[in-house]
Design an enzyme around this catalytic site. Structure first.
Site, short mmCIF file in Angstrom:
data_model
loop_
_atom_site.label_atom_id
_atom_site.label_comp_id
_atom_site.label_asym_id
_atom_site.label_seq_id
_atom_site.Cartn_x
_atom_site.Cartn_y
_atom_site.Cartn_z
N HIS A 190 0.97 -1.38 -0.23
CA HIS A 190 -0.74 0.17 -0.17
C HIS A 190 1.17 1.11 0.01
CE1 HIS A 190 -3.14 -3.01 1.48
NE2 HIS A 190 -3.90 -2.14 0.55
N ARG A 297 -10.18 4.39 -2.81
CA ARG A 297 -10.49 4.19 -1.50
C ARG A 297 -10.57 5.49 -0.22
NH1 ARG A 297 -5.00 4.10 -4.26
NH2 ARG A 297 -4.62 2.00 -5.33
N ARG A 344 -15.13 2.80 -3.02
CA ARG A 344 -15.50 1.67 -2.63
C ARG A 344 -15.82 1.69 -0.75
NH1 ARG A 344 -10.07 -1.17 -2.80
NH2 ARG A 344 -9.23 -0.19 -0.56
N GLU A 445 -11.13 -9.67 -5.71
CA GLU A 445 -10.12 -10.29 -5.73
C GLU A 445 -9.28 -11.51 -4.35
OE1 GLU A 445 -9.42 -6.32 -3.24
OE2 GLU A 445 -11.44 -6.62 -1.92
N ASN A 468 -4.45 -6.65 -7.00
CA ASN A 468 -2.67 -7.41 -5.51
C ASN A 468 -3.63 -7.94 -5.23
OD1 ASN A 468 -2.15 -4.39 -7.00
ND2 ASN A 468 -3.21 -3.11 -5.70
N ASP A 469 -4.83 -8.01 -3.90
CA ASP A 469 -5.06 -8.46 -2.86
C ASP A 469 -5.20 -10.33 -3.52
OD1 ASP A 469 -4.69 -7.39 -0.39
OD2 ASP A 469 -6.60 -6.57 -0.36
N ARG A 479 2.97 -10.05 0.20
CA ARG A 479 3.15 -9.58 -0.23
C ARG A 479 3.90 -7.75 0.28
NH1 ARG A 479 -2.50 -7.27 -1.80
NH2 ARG A 479 -2.04 -4.94 -1.07
N CYS A 516 -8.76 -2.07 -11.14
CA CYS A 516 -8.37 -1.37 -10.54
C CYS A 516 -6.88 -1.98 -9.36
CB CYS A 516 -9.04 -0.90 -9.45
SG CYS A 516 -10.14 -2.46 -8.29
#
Length: 568
Positions: A190, A297, A344, A445, A468-469, A479, A516
């Protein structure tokens, strides 16, 4: 001059003065037996610490700048710290069990908080976090514990250290940060994700990063190749400034793509959206030619609000009121006009913690697998209802879409949709205008969501692939973990096949689908995704012109051929 190698995590080159992040002081509550003679001195320490906290709270209460909500919280804290029932029970426990005061407070506060949470009374349950917060401040005084204030970092700094807490990354949007050099992290962590949004170069996987430089040293961070240079010589500084000027010239050339749609060489249009974390970034999205906001976010709003409250009042409180959220969402929607804005719902928990009385203080062995995202929202329905109410109120000011994170099961979607229906009914009864037809979509995700996309599709208005997730969960790789993040690979066959399966199911149900995650803003992966059939990508605003230029050099058939080779 010292050259240190790491792994590139966010592109760009920066030069500035080193700011060494202090190692976070571990807050250990001692446990020791005391003699009967030590009881009174220990109790005296407690009463003095309480007076210190009371004085601090009173000074904040007298500050005319604090809001009514903050004032009310501080008044509540003052009452709690003087609660005769709790004080009597604490003294009786210490007299009987003969443990030091810090341990005694911690144990009795935990018992008291559990009793409140299990009372069956919503108001009393919400006070559990309050009593923990205020007496933790007393314990901090007793232990002489002081947490680091991220606001101390000056402009033009190169931040160096082991890691940065996600909540501390708010500083990246407030300061002109030249670069980051960290021991922990990856290109998909992040910290790196946010740094990319602000054009800040990042190098990670540096052994003992905090010891590579001294405070104030001149440092160059090259996020393109993963190199950090400490105390560079004149020739190196000159060549670095030349590279920085070349990058600025390239960005200037990309401006010609701002007002033109993203199209492949043979004319197929690809929608490019922006990922943002603050309302002000919506303006940056427009400046880079975004077709809308693909991911707002909202957790960073809550983190920022909680930090401000803690700093201004010396205490934690509910992080964001309905009105504050409404104003933030309204600002983004008005800035974007008729362009779609996907907001989100809260993705807190895991590595994104909010110091707020609203959220439970849960100790988890594996927080990324624990109480986070939609799980946290459904665990704290009052917070979720407040957010949905603010979102629906803001919906009349633009083209809103609501996105639910970390969905793994249909029941989660059904519960969330049920709460949304209740909010719409409540707003209608109150005569408050809102758009009743705001689309609610879900993030794909997790492997569970990708595998069951065909089951989830009838309950959603759109899908958003959070690569990402998704990559992290499919490969079972943290990660943020330096030891294993080299194994984190978005081009893994397993990941690409899961993406392909999701695309198939989205098309089967005629559901709009976007990506995304960080794959969307990477040149190589954007090529693969477009070749797989993705026609909507959302990324850091600064990456939009780069992806426009990249895709303009390929025809769809060329993109498909490149993609097919990767997913064989």
């Amino acid at each position: 001059m010292n050259v240190v190698l790491g792994s590139p995590a966010a592109p760009g080159i920066g030069i500035g003065k080193a700011f060494i992040l202090p190692e976070e002081q571990e807050r250990i509550i001692p446990k020791r037996k005391i003699s009967q003679e030590e009881v009174e001195p220990e109790w005296k320490r407690f009463t003095n610490a309480c007076k210190d906290v009371q004085n601090e709270l009173n000074s904040h209460i007298q500050d005319e700048k604090i809001s009514k909500d903050q004032h009310d919280v501080l008044e509540t804290y003052l009452m709690m710290i003087q609660d005769p029932v709790f004080i009597t029970e604490l003294k009786a426990y210490m007299d009987k069990e003969l443990f030091n005061i810090e341990f005694s407070i911690n144990l009795k506060v935990a018992d008291y908080a559990d009793m409140l949470r299990n009372s069956g009374n919503e108001y009393l349950a919400e006070r559990a976090q309050d009593i923990e917060d205020v007496f933790n401040r007393v314990i901090d005084v007793l232990l002489d514990y002081h947490s680091f204030d991220i606001e101390q970092i000056p402009d033009d700094s190169v931040i160096i250290g082991r890691t940065m807490k996600t909540s501390d990354t708010i500083i990246l949007s407030k300061r002109k940060i030249a670069g980051l050099a960290l021991t922990e992290g990856s290109s998909a962590c992040h910290v790196a994700i946010l740094a990319k949004s602000y054009g800040i170069p990042v190098v990670v996987a540096i052994d003992n990063a905090a010891h590579i430089a001294s405070q104030g040293d001149t440092v160059i961070v090259d996020g393109n190749i993963g190199e950090v240079i400490v105390q560079p010589d004149i020739a190196t500084i000159t060549s670095t400034n030349t590279k920085i000027l070349a990058e600025e010239k390239y960005r200037e050339q990309l401006k010609k793509y701002k007002d033109v749609p993203c199209k492949t060489e043979d004319g197929t249009e690809i929608k490019l959206y922006a990922n943002i974390g603050t309302p002000d970034e919506a303006r940056t999205a427009l400046e880079n030619g975004a077709d809308g906001i693909g991911l707002f976010r909202t957790e960073f709003l809550f983190m920022d609000a909680a930090q401000k409250t803690s700093k201004e009042t010396g205490a934690y409180s509910n992080s964001m009121s309905e009105e504050a959220q409404f104003q933030a969402y309204k600002q983004v929607l008005e800035t974007m006009g008729d362009k779609p804005v996907t907001i989100r719902t809260l993705d807190v928990g895991g590595d994104k913690l909010v110091d707020s009385a609203e959220f439970p203080n849960v100790q988890e062995k594996n927080p990324l697998m624990g109480l986070r995202a939609i799980r946290m929202s459904l665990y704290c329905p009052a917070v979720f209802r407040t957010q949905l109410r603010a979102l629906y109120r803001a919906s009349v000011y633009g083209n809103l879409r609501i996105l639910l994170p970390l969905i793994t099961d249909v029941s989660q979607v059904e519960t969330a949709l049920g709460i949304a229906r209740g909010i719409r009914s409540s707003l209608e009864e109150d005569g408050i205008p809102f758009n009743p037809d705001v689309p609610i979509g879900i993030m794909i995700e997790t492997a569970a969501a990708a595998i069951c996309a065909d089951v989830l599709a009838p309950h959603a208005k759109f899908f958003s692939l959070g690569t990402n997730d998704l990559t992290q969960y499919i490969l079972g790789i943290d990660r943020e973990n330096k030891a294993v993040n080299p194994l984190y690979n978005e081009f893994s066959l397993a990941v690409l096949r899961m993406i392909k399966s999701t695309i198939f199911n989205a098309n089967k149900f005629s559901l709009p689908l976007s990506v995304c995650g960080e794959m969307a803003g990477n040149k190589e992966s954007a090529i693969i995704l477009t070749g797989m059939g993705i026609r909507s990508l959302s990324m850091a605003p600064s990456h939009i012109p780069v992806i426009k230029e990249t895709l303009s050099h390929f025809s769809i058939s060329e993109l498909e051929n490149l993609s097919n080779r990767s997913v064989q």
